[in-house]
Design a protein around this motif. Structure first.
Motif, PDB file in Angstrom:
ATOM      1  N   PHE A 293      42.578  30.350  36.639  1.00 25.26           N
ATOM      2  CA  PHE A 293      41.769  29.163  36.433  1.00 25.26           C
ATOM      3  C   PHE A 293      40.294  29.530  36.486  1.00 25.26           C
ATOM      4  N   ILE A 294      39.494  28.939  35.657  1.00 26.30           N
ATOM      5  CA  ILE A 294      38.063  29.230  35.608  1.00 26.30           C
ATOM      6  C   ILE A 294      37.346  28.773  36.876  1.00 26.30           C
ATOM      7  N   GLU A 295      37.899  27.771  37.575  1.00 23.98           N
ATOM      8  CA  GLU A 295      37.263  27.268  38.791  1.00 23.98           C
ATOM      9  C   GLU A 295      37.313  28.281  39.940  1.00 23.98           C
ATOM     10  N   ARG A 296      38.266  29.178  39.898  1.00 22.91           N
ATOM     11  CA  ARG A 296      38.405  30.167  40.976  1.00 22.91           C
ATOM     12  C   ARG A 296      37.556  31.382  40.662  1.00 22.91           C
ATOM     13  N   ILE A 297      36.624  31.655  41.544  1.00 19.71           N
ATOM     14  CA  ILE A 297      35.701  32.765  41.320  1.00 19.71           C
ATOM     15  C   ILE A 297      36.309  34.092  41.755  1.00 19.71           C
ATOM     16  N   THR A 298      37.094  34.079  42.805  1.00 15.81           N
ATOM     17  CA  THR A 298      37.620  35.307  43.386  1.00 15.81           C
ATOM     18  C   THR A 298      38.916  35.744  42.715  1.00 15.81           C
ATOM     19  N   LEU A 299      38.987  37.008  42.362  1.00 19.43           N
ATOM     20  CA  LEU A 299      40.198  37.598  41.829  1.00 19.43           C
ATOM     21  C   LEU A 299      40.739  38.549  42.887  1.00 19.43           C
ATOM     22  N   LYS A 300      41.960  38.342  43.305  1.00 17.81           N
ATOM     23  CA  LYS A 300      42.580  39.192  44.324  1.00 17.81           C
ATOM     24  C   LYS A 300      43.471  40.212  43.633  1.00 17.81           C
TER      25      LYS A 300
ATOM     26  N   ILE B 149      54.494  53.197  45.283  1.00 12.55           N
ATOM     27  CA  ILE B 149      55.587  53.185  44.312  1.00 12.55           C
ATOM     28  C   ILE B 149      56.787  52.365  44.799  1.00 12.55           C
ATOM     29  N   ASN B 150      56.876  52.123  46.116  1.00 13.22           N
ATOM     30  CA  ASN B 150      57.967  51.318  46.672  1.00 13.22           C
ATOM     31  C   ASN B 150      57.651  49.828  46.674  1.00 13.22           C
ATOM     32  N   GLY B 151      56.450  49.463  46.247  1.00 13.16           N
ATOM     33  CA  GLY B 151      56.055  48.054  46.201  1.00 13.16           C
ATOM     34  C   GLY B 151      55.391  47.560  47.465  1.00 13.16           C
ATOM     35  N   ASP B 152      55.121  48.454  48.411  1.00 18.19           N
ATOM     36  CA  ASP B 152      54.440  48.069  49.651  1.00 18.19           C
ATOM     37  C   ASP B 152      52.930  48.009  49.421  1.00 18.19           C
ATOM     38  N   THR B 153      52.301  46.920  49.843  1.00 13.38           N
ATOM     39  CA  THR B 153      50.854  46.760  49.679  1.00 13.38           C
ATOM     40  C   THR B 153      50.127  47.723  50.601  1.00 13.38           C
ATOM     41  N   ARG B 154      49.282  48.562  50.026  1.00  9.78           N
ATOM     42  CA  ARG B 154      48.491  49.534  50.782  1.00  9.78           C
ATOM     43  C   ARG B 154      47.060  49.067  50.990  1.00  9.78           C
ATOM     44  N   TYR B 155      46.552  48.279  50.048  1.00 10.58           N
ATOM     45  CA  TYR B 155      45.188  47.775  50.155  1.00 10.58           C
ATOM     46  C   TYR B 155      45.096  46.483  49.355  1.00 10.58           C
ATOM     47  N   PHE B 156      44.233  45.595  49.790  1.00 11.76           N
ATOM     48  CA  PHE B 156      44.069  44.296  49.174  1.00 11.76           C
ATOM     49  C   PHE B 156      42.589  44.125  48.832  1.00 11.76           C
ATOM     50  N   PHE B 157      42.285  44.017  47.547  1.00 14.46           N
ATOM     51  CA  PHE B 157      40.920  43.824  47.096  1.00 14.46           C
ATOM     52  C   PHE B 157      40.645  42.338  46.982  1.00 14.46           C
ATOM     53  N   ASP B 158      39.640  41.868  47.685  1.00 18.37           N
ATOM     54  CA  ASP B 158      39.305  40.447  47.672  1.00 18.37           C
ATOM     55  C   ASP B 158      37.803  40.321  47.455  1.00 18.37           C
ATOM     56  N   GLY B 159      37.410  39.351  46.682  1.00 15.53           N
ATOM     57  CA  GLY B 159      35.983  39.105  46.501  1.00 15.53           C
ATOM     58  C   GLY B 159      35.397  39.673  45.247  1.00 15.53           C
ATOM     59  N   LEU B 160      36.230  40.178  44.312  1.00 14.77           N
ATOM     60  CA  LEU B 160      35.698  40.651  43.053  1.00 14.77           C
ATOM     61  C   LEU B 160      35.312  39.454  42.215  1.00 14.77           C
TER      62      LEU B 160
ATOM     63  N   GLU C  37      53.518  37.297  39.955  1.00 18.22           N
ATOM     64  CA  GLU C  37      52.846  38.586  40.103  1.00 18.22           C
ATOM     65  C   GLU C  37      52.940  39.344  38.787  1.00 18.22           C
ATOM     66  N   LYS C  38      51.820  39.949  38.375  1.00 17.00           N
ATOM     67  CA  LYS C  38      51.774  40.732  37.147  1.00 17.00           C
ATOM     68  C   LYS C  38      51.201  42.103  37.451  1.00 17.00           C
ATOM     69  N   ILE C  39      51.882  43.138  36.990  1.00 15.44           N
ATOM     70  CA  ILE C  39      51.389  44.507  37.155  1.00 15.44           C
ATOM     71  C   ILE C  39      50.334  44.763  36.092  1.00 15.44           C
ATOM     72  N   LEU C  40      49.151  45.158  36.540  1.00 23.25           N
ATOM     73  CA  LEU C  40      48.037  45.438  35.630  1.00 23.25           C
ATOM     74  C   LEU C  40      47.982  46.908  35.263  1.00 23.25           C
ATOM     75  N   ILE C  41      48.180  47.775  36.255  1.00 20.15           N
ATOM     76  CA  ILE C  41      48.155  49.225  36.029  1.00 20.15           C
ATOM     77  C   ILE C  41      49.283  49.856  36.819  1.00 20.15           C
ATOM     78  N   HIS C  42      50.040  50.723  36.162  1.00 21.98           N
ATOM     79  CA  HIS C  42      51.098  51.483  36.836  1.00 21.98           C
ATOM     80  C   HIS C  42      50.818  52.950  36.540  1.00 21.98           C
ATOM     81  N   SER C  43      50.501  53.707  37.558  1.00 23.57           N
ATOM     82  CA  SER C  43      50.016  55.078  37.359  1.00 23.57           C
ATOM     83  C   SER C  43      51.035  55.996  36.698  1.00 23.57           C
TER      84      SER C  43
END
Length: 69
Positions: A44-51, A57-68, A25-31
C-alpha cells in the motif's frame, strides 16, 4: 575504464523475503537460484516502511530489516 565483474554462488546461502499487502510472503532473492537474483513486492502506498527478512536456507529468520524508505 576496463571493468570485469565476476559472479559466484555465495558461500552462505540466503533468502530475502517480504510480505505483500495481502499478507503473503514473497521471496525476492534466493542466493542459490540463478534465475531469482532480484524481485519486486506490492504494498500500500500509505505504508512508508518496507520490512525485509534475511533467512537462512532452512527458512529461519537471521536478520530483520526495518525502516527502509
Amino acid at each position: 575504464m576496463n571493468v570485469n565483474i565476476h559472479t559466484r554462488i555465495p558461500t552462505l546461502p540466503y533468502v530475502i523475503s517480504a510480505y505483500t499487502h495481502s499478507g503473503d510472503e514473497k521471496i525476492l532473492i534466493h542466493s542459490l537460484d540463478k534465475e531469482n537474483t532480484s524481485g519486486s513486492i506490492s504494498r500500500f502506498i500509505e505504508r512508508i516502511t518496507l520490512k525485509l527478512y534475511l533467512k537462512d536456507i532452512n527458512g529461519d529468520t537471521r536478520y530483520f530489516f526495518d525502516g527502509l524508505k
